[in-house]
Scaffold this active site. Structure first.
Site, PDB file in Angstrom:
ATOM      1  N   SER A 153       0.807  -1.238   0.066  1.00 34.32           N
ATOM      2  CA  SER A 153       0.040  -0.186  -0.066  1.00 34.32           C
ATOM      3  C   SER A 153       0.781   1.055   0.059  1.00 34.32           C
ATOM      4  O   SER A 153       1.842   1.199   0.460  1.00 34.32           O
ATOM      5  CB  SER A 153      -0.951  -0.011   1.360  1.00 34.32           C
ATOM      6  N   TYR A 166      -1.518  -0.637   9.970  1.00 37.60           N
ATOM      7  CA  TYR A 166      -1.424  -0.770   8.760  1.00 37.60           C
ATOM      8  C   TYR A 166      -0.116  -0.628   8.096  1.00 37.60           C
ATOM      9  O   TYR A 166       0.160  -1.294   7.299  1.00 37.60           O
ATOM     10  CB  TYR A 166      -2.755  -0.028   8.151  1.00 37.60           C
ATOM     11  N   LYS A 170       2.282  -3.020   6.279  1.00 36.09           N
ATOM     12  CA  LYS A 170       2.442  -2.946   4.759  1.00 36.09           C
ATOM     13  C   LYS A 170       3.779  -2.624   4.283  1.00 36.09           C
ATOM     14  O   LYS A 170       4.510  -3.018   3.337  1.00 36.09           O
ATOM     15  CB  LYS A 170       1.495  -1.898   4.101  1.00 36.09           C
TER      16      LYS A 170
END
Length: 305
Positions: A153, A166, A170
């Site tokens: 991401s 997150y 990632k």
């Protein structure tokens, strides 16, 4: 009509019942791949389970003439990851493509996030990737062929507030991608990352009213190429967002050499240290680590003599 088909190939798509994963599964299935839809049907937070979404996705694929099976195991445990790969082996006898797309969201600022919320996202995104990559890679290496597509991401490169879980997941995926590419090179196994932008369940809670068209179908062809036997790259990252496709990579400035340093000399040199006019970029799967060391040592030696 495309000649890049997947006849005879077996593809596992985690988080494959909805959103991006569903688009990947439907594209590869339409081109002849036999598909394992892995999805435990959990809520976006990662809680709960429901076999319905995976079963519905599989039925849709079958209705379209594809061979497909469902697996509702969770990627969040080593046992679940192994079971997902075994579902492919039991149904089709092999695994050629692994697309790790499963994900969850738990938004919270760094100063208030609970350990459970932090770990829950790592368990699905990052550890989940390892849980399915490890058994998949073993089989792919033995059969001398494989394609791995991991989901990164821009949140792992640039990030934004309230997503430390997150962002860590990632960015950590980059290291896993590099290792699969490096160790897979001798066995016909390639690994790359897709950094997708699409309006799916993962966008819940975000204001997307000003976004352009960002459907999963715009991302799926990039993943399809990365998963195909004709894919010519490995150890790379590809952004796909709203119709824009680009390669992302890590670079560094050439920097400054001095035979000794002090805090004050760092301050004095910081402009040249940060100067982006001269950059070094190395490819992980092409001895990037060794090339980095060699060029760094060469720069030192040139100043010493």
């Amino acid at each position: 009509m495309t000649e890049r088909r997947f006849d005879g190939r077996v593809a596992v798509v985690t988080g494959g019942a909805r959103g991006l994963g569903r688009a990947y599964a439907e594209l590869l299935g339409s081109l002849g791949a036999r598909i394992v839809i892995n999805d435990n049907g959990s809520a976006m937070s990662g809680t709960g389970s429901d076999a319905g979404p995976a079963e519905e996705a599989v039925q849709t694929l079958r209705d379209a003439g594809c061979e497909a099976v469902a697996c509702t195991e969770s990627v969040a445990t080593p046992e679940g990851g192994k079971a997902i790969v075994e579902a492919a082996l039991d149904a089709f006898g092999r695994i050629d493509v692994l697309i790790h797309n499963a994900g969850n969201n738990r938004f919270a600022p760094l100063d208030t996030i609970s350990y459970d919320d932090f770990r829950s996202v790592l368990d699905v995104h990052l550890l989940g990737a390892f849980h399915v990559v490890r058994p998949s890679f073993e089989r792919m290496a033995k059969q001398e062929y494989g394609r791995v597509v991991l989901t990164g991401s821009i949140g792992g490169l640039y990030s934004m507030p309230s997503v430390v879980n997150y962002a860590v997941s990632k960015s950590g995926m980059i290291g896993l991608n590099n290792i699969v590419a490096i160790e897979g090179a001798a066995h016909g196994v390639k690994s790359n990352m897709i950094l997708p932008g699409a309006v799916t369940r993962m966008a819940e809670g975000l204001d997307t009213s000003q976004y352009p068209a960002m459907g999963p179908e715009l991302v799926a062809p990039v993943v399809g190429w990365l998963a195909h036997e004709s894919c010519s790259v490995t150890g790379e990252m590809y952004v796909s967002m709203g119709g824009r496709v680009a390669r992302a990579f890590i670079s560094e400035t050439e920097g400054v050499y001095r035979p000794d340093w002090t805090i004050d000399s760092v301050v004095a040199e910081i402009g040249d240290i940060r100067d982006m006019a001269r950059q070094w970029t190395f490819h992980p799967a092409e001895n990037g680590f060794g090339e980095h060391m060699a060029r760094s040592f060469d720069l030192v030696r040139r100043h010493e003599f």
